[in-house]
Scaffold this active site. Structure first.
Site, PDB file in Angstrom:
ATOM      1  N   MET A 182      -4.125   4.541  -0.839  1.00  0.00           N
ATOM      2  CA  MET A 182      -4.973   5.074   0.218  1.00  0.00           C
ATOM      3  C   MET A 182      -5.904   6.173  -0.285  1.00  0.00           C
ATOM      4  O   MET A 182      -6.990   6.366   0.251  1.00  0.00           O
ATOM      5  CB  MET A 182      -4.114   5.594   1.377  1.00  0.00           C
ATOM      6  CG  MET A 182      -3.422   4.487   2.155  1.00  0.00           C
ATOM      7  SD  MET A 182      -4.558   3.213   2.779  1.00  0.00           S
ATOM      8  CE  MET A 182      -5.617   4.168   3.840  1.00  0.00           C
TER       9      MET A 182
ATOM     10  N   GLY B 130      -0.531   4.226  -5.369  1.00  0.00           N
ATOM     11  CA  GLY B 130      -0.288   2.925  -5.991  1.00  0.00           C
ATOM     12  C   GLY B 130       0.999   2.810  -6.777  1.00  0.00           C
ATOM     13  O   GLY B 130       1.328   1.723  -7.243  1.00  0.00           O
TER      14      GLY B 130
ATOM     15  N   ILE C 213       0.838  -1.198   0.000  1.00  0.00           N
ATOM     16  CA  ILE C 213       0.000   0.000   0.000  1.00  0.00           C
ATOM     17  C   ILE C 213       0.877   1.255   0.000  1.00  0.00           C
ATOM     18  O   ILE C 213       1.881   1.316   0.711  1.00  0.00           O
ATOM     19  CB  ILE C 213      -0.889   0.025   1.263  1.00  0.00           C
ATOM     20  CG1 ILE C 213      -1.758  -1.226   1.337  1.00  0.00           C
ATOM     21  CG2 ILE C 213      -1.731   1.290   1.336  1.00  0.00           C
ATOM     22  CD1 ILE C 213      -2.418  -1.436   2.690  1.00  0.00           C
ATOM     23  N   CYS C 214       0.449   2.267  -0.762  1.00  0.00           N
ATOM     24  CA  CYS C 214       1.052   3.595  -0.678  1.00  0.00           C
ATOM     25  C   CYS C 214      -0.047   4.629  -0.903  1.00  0.00           C
ATOM     26  O   CYS C 214      -1.227   4.332  -0.728  1.00  0.00           O
ATOM     27  CB  CYS C 214       2.221   3.750  -1.656  1.00  0.00           C
ATOM     28  SG  CYS C 214       1.739   3.848  -3.398  1.00  0.00           S
ATOM     29  N   HIS C 215       0.325   5.834  -1.288  1.00  0.00           N
ATOM     30  CA  HIS C 215      -0.645   6.908  -1.451  1.00  0.00           C
ATOM     31  C   HIS C 215      -1.540   6.699  -2.668  1.00  0.00           C
ATOM     32  O   HIS C 215      -2.764   6.703  -2.563  1.00  0.00           O
ATOM     33  CB  HIS C 215       0.088   8.243  -1.539  1.00  0.00           C
ATOM     34  CG  HIS C 215      -0.819   9.434  -1.527  1.00  0.00           C
ATOM     35  ND1 HIS C 215      -0.412  10.666  -1.965  1.00  0.00           N
ATOM     36  CD2 HIS C 215      -2.108   9.600  -1.129  1.00  0.00           C
ATOM     37  CE1 HIS C 215      -1.421  11.533  -1.833  1.00  0.00           C
ATOM     38  NE2 HIS C 215      -2.449  10.911  -1.338  1.00  0.00           N
TER      39      HIS C 215
END
Length: 107
Positions: free
Chosen positions: A93, A68, A64-66
């Site tokens: 996210m 993708g 997961i990141c901000h």
């Protein structure tokens, strides 16, 4: 690597019959302070090469990141290191906050 939509992850996490994946959040601590899923393993992207051996190889991992992008790079790195059950959270996210939990803060 599988691309996983935020809706699919929400369904997965809500399904008690399905084993919970390891949620690997590769954002920076200041990003996690704004919003994060519960029970994530926080491992900033830059630390993954030296910390990858801390991750279980026998469990599905959702990176997961901000948005993708960083998570996709980490997912590819992990696959190249022999991890086989890797999923990239498409849209990250930001998409989670838009689609699954509109009450979640965004940045």
């Amino acid at each position: 690597m599988n691309q996983l939509s935020v809706s699919s992850l929400a369904d997965w996490l809500a399904d008690p019959a399905r084993p919970r994946p390891l949620l690997l959040d590769v954002r920076q601590p200041e990003e996690l302070a704004i919003c994060a899923l519960p029970d994530v393993v926080a491992m900033p992207m830059a630390t993954v090469p030296v910390r990858a051996d801390e991750l279980p190889r026998d469990k599905e991992i959702v990176v997961i990141c901000h948005h993708g992008g960083r998570s996709m790079q980490v997912a590819m790195f992990l696959e190249n290191r022999g991890f086989s059950a890797i999923h990239n959270l498409s849209g990250g996210m930001h998409a989670w906050a838009q689609v699954v939990d509109p009450s979640m803060p965004t940045y």
